[in-house]
Write a protein that holds these residues in place. Structure first.
Motif, mmCIF file in Angstrom:
data_model
loop_
_atom_site.group_PDB
_atom_site.id
_atom_site.type_symbol
_atom_site.label_atom_id
_atom_site.label_comp_id
_atom_site.label_asym_id
_atom_site.label_seq_id
_atom_site.Cartn_x
_atom_site.Cartn_y
_atom_site.Cartn_z
ATOM 1 N N ILE A 169 0.839 -1.205 0.000
ATOM 2 C CA ILE A 169 0.000 0.000 0.000
ATOM 3 C C ILE A 169 0.870 1.250 0.000
ATOM 4 O O ILE A 169 0.579 2.224 -0.691
ATOM 5 N N HIS A 170 1.959 1.213 0.766
ATOM 6 C CA HIS A 170 2.873 2.356 0.773
ATOM 7 C C HIS A 170 3.484 2.564 -0.607
ATOM 8 O O HIS A 170 3.615 3.707 -1.076
ATOM 9 N N GLY A 171 3.855 1.489 -1.285
ATOM 10 C CA GLY A 171 4.405 1.618 -2.625
ATOM 11 C C GLY A 171 3.414 2.205 -3.614
ATOM 12 O O GLY A 171 3.759 3.066 -4.430
ATOM 13 N N VAL A 172 2.159 1.758 -3.531
ATOM 14 C CA VAL A 172 1.117 2.284 -4.420
ATOM 15 C C VAL A 172 0.852 3.752 -4.100
ATOM 16 O O VAL A 172 0.711 4.578 -5.012
ATOM 17 N N ALA A 173 0.827 4.104 -2.814
ATOM 18 C CA ALA A 173 0.578 5.497 -2.432
ATOM 19 C C ALA A 173 1.720 6.403 -2.872
ATOM 20 O O ALA A 173 1.495 7.515 -3.352
ATOM 21 N N ALA A 174 2.958 5.929 -2.729
ATOM 22 C CA ALA A 174 4.104 6.734 -3.161
ATOM 23 C C ALA A 174 4.069 6.929 -4.679
ATOM 24 O O ALA A 174 4.397 8.010 -5.185
ATOM 25 N N GLY A 187 1.303 6.918 -6.434
ATOM 26 C CA GLY A 187 0.166 7.798 -6.693
ATOM 27 C C GLY A 187 0.503 9.263 -6.493
ATOM 28 O O GLY A 187 0.077 10.124 -7.274
ATOM 29 N N VAL A 188 1.271 9.554 -5.462
ATOM 30 C CA VAL A 188 1.649 10.954 -5.238
ATOM 31 C C VAL A 188 2.622 11.421 -6.313
ATOM 32 O O VAL A 188 2.694 12.611 -6.623
ATOM 33 N N HIS A 189 3.329 10.483 -6.934
ATOM 34 C CA HIS A 189 4.235 10.830 -8.031
ATOM 35 C C HIS A 189 3.442 11.316 -9.249
ATOM 36 O O HIS A 189 3.938 12.112 -10.038
ATOM 37 N N PHE A 190 2.197 10.850 -9.400
ATOM 38 C CA PHE A 190 1.357 11.313 -10.510
ATOM 39 C C PHE A 190 0.955 12.766 -10.334
ATOM 40 O O PHE A 190 0.799 13.495 -11.308
ATOM 41 N N ILE A 191 0.723 13.191 -9.091
ATOM 42 C CA ILE A 191 0.243 14.556 -8.867
ATOM 43 C C ILE A 191 1.364 15.517 -8.470
ATOM 44 O O ILE A 191 1.110 16.687 -8.238
ATOM 45 N N HIS A 192 2.593 15.026 -8.418
ATOM 46 C CA HIS A 192 3.727 15.877 -8.052
ATOM 47 C C HIS A 192 3.973 16.935 -9.117
ATOM 48 O O HIS A 192 3.958 16.650 -10.312
ATOM 49 N N ARG A 193 4.180 18.158 -8.680
ATOM 50 C CA ARG A 193 4.541 19.248 -9.572
ATOM 51 C C ARG A 193 5.887 19.787 -9.115
ATOM 52 O O ARG A 193 6.012 20.294 -8.009
ATOM 53 N N TYR A 248 0.513 13.184 1.009
ATOM 54 C CA TYR A 248 -0.689 13.541 0.250
ATOM 55 C C TYR A 248 -1.259 14.878 0.703
ATOM 56 O O TYR A 248 -1.934 15.548 -0.061
ATOM 57 N N SER A 249 -0.992 15.265 1.945
ATOM 58 C CA SER A 249 -1.535 16.539 2.426
ATOM 59 C C SER A 249 -0.577 17.697 2.201
ATOM 60 O O SER A 249 -0.985 18.849 2.262
ATOM 61 N N TYR A 273 -2.230 1.306 -12.330
ATOM 62 C CA TYR A 273 -1.960 2.102 -11.136
ATOM 63 C C TYR A 273 -1.641 1.199 -9.944
ATOM 64 O O TYR A 273 -0.781 1.501 -9.137
ATOM 65 N N PHE A 274 -2.328 0.080 -9.836
ATOM 66 C CA PHE A 274 -2.159 -0.800 -8.683
ATOM 67 C C PHE A 274 -1.084 -1.865 -8.872
ATOM 68 O O PHE A 274 -0.659 -2.465 -7.910
#
Length: 170
Positions: A43-48, A50-56, A131-132, A160-161
Motif C-alpha cells: 500500500i505504501h508503494g502504491v501510495a508513493a 500515486g503521489v508521483h502522478f500529482i507531483h509538480r 498527500y496533504s 496504477y495498482f
C-alpha cells in the motif's frame, strides 16, 4: 582436532534444527501479522507512486540540513545506496543470529512482526503527510527539468495498482 570440530558441528546442527522448529511454530501462529505488514508495504508503494502522478516540480527548498550536510551530487549517489544496503543487509542477517549463537533472547518471526508493525504505522503517517503536503522533492529525479519529475497518467486503473508495470516499462 577433527573430533572436536565434528562434535561442535553436530551441536550447531541440532541448535539450528531446534530454532527452525520453534520459528516455524511461531510463523504458523503469526503469519497474519506478517502478511498484514507486507500488504502495508505494498500500500505504501502504491501510495508513493500515486503521489508521483500529482507531483509538480518546483524550486528546491533550502533548510539547515543543506548547509550542515551538503548533497553528494549525482555522480556520488551510489554512496547513499551503498550505505542503505549495508545497513539493511546487516540488520537482516542479524535477525537470524539466534540460529547460531546461544544467547537466545529474541525470535526472528516476532522481531519481523514488530518491524513490519512499526513500518506500517510510520508509513501510514508518511502517506498522510505526502498527500496533504505537496512540497518539491529534493532528489534529482523530482526537480524541475527532469523527465521523471511527474509520471504520465496510467492507461487503466490496473496499471496504477500493479507497480511492476512501471518498473518494466522504464
Amino acid at each position: 582436532m577433527s573430533l572436536y570440530i565434528g562434535r561442535e558441528a553436530s551441536k550447531l546442527w541440532k541448535r539450528i534444527c531446534a530454532e527452525t522448529t520453534t520459528e516455524i511454530n511461531l510463523l504458523l501462529e503469526n503469519w497474519k501479522y506478517l502478511l498484514g505488514g507486507l500488504i502495508g508495504q505494498y500500500i505504501h508503494g502504491v501510495a508513493a507512486r500515486g503521489v508521483h502522478f500529482i507531483h509538480r516540480p518546483g524550486p528546491l527548498l533550502q533548510d539547515a540540513g543543506f548547509f550542515l550536510l551538503p548533497e553528494l551530487g549525482q555522480e556520488r549517489g551510489y554512496v547513499s545506496e551503498t550505505v542503505f544496503i549495508f545497513i539493511f543487509l546487516s540488520f537482516f542477517l542479524w535477525t537470524f543470529h539466534p540460529f547460531i549463537f546461544k544467547s537466545k533472547k529474541i525470535y526472528t518471526v516476532l522481531l519481523w512482526c514488530r518491524v513490519l508493525a512499526f513500518l506500517v504505522v510510520s508509513q501510514t503517517l508518511r502517506i498522510l503527510t505526502f498527500y496533504s503536503t505537496q512540497l518539491p522533492g529534493p532528489n534529482y529525479h523530482c526537480r524541475e527539468g527532469s523527465r521523471f519529475a511527474t509520471l504520465p497518467q496510467p492507461d487503466s486503473i490496473l496499471k496504477y495498482f500493479i507497480i511492476i508495470f512501471e518498473i518494466c516499462s522504464s
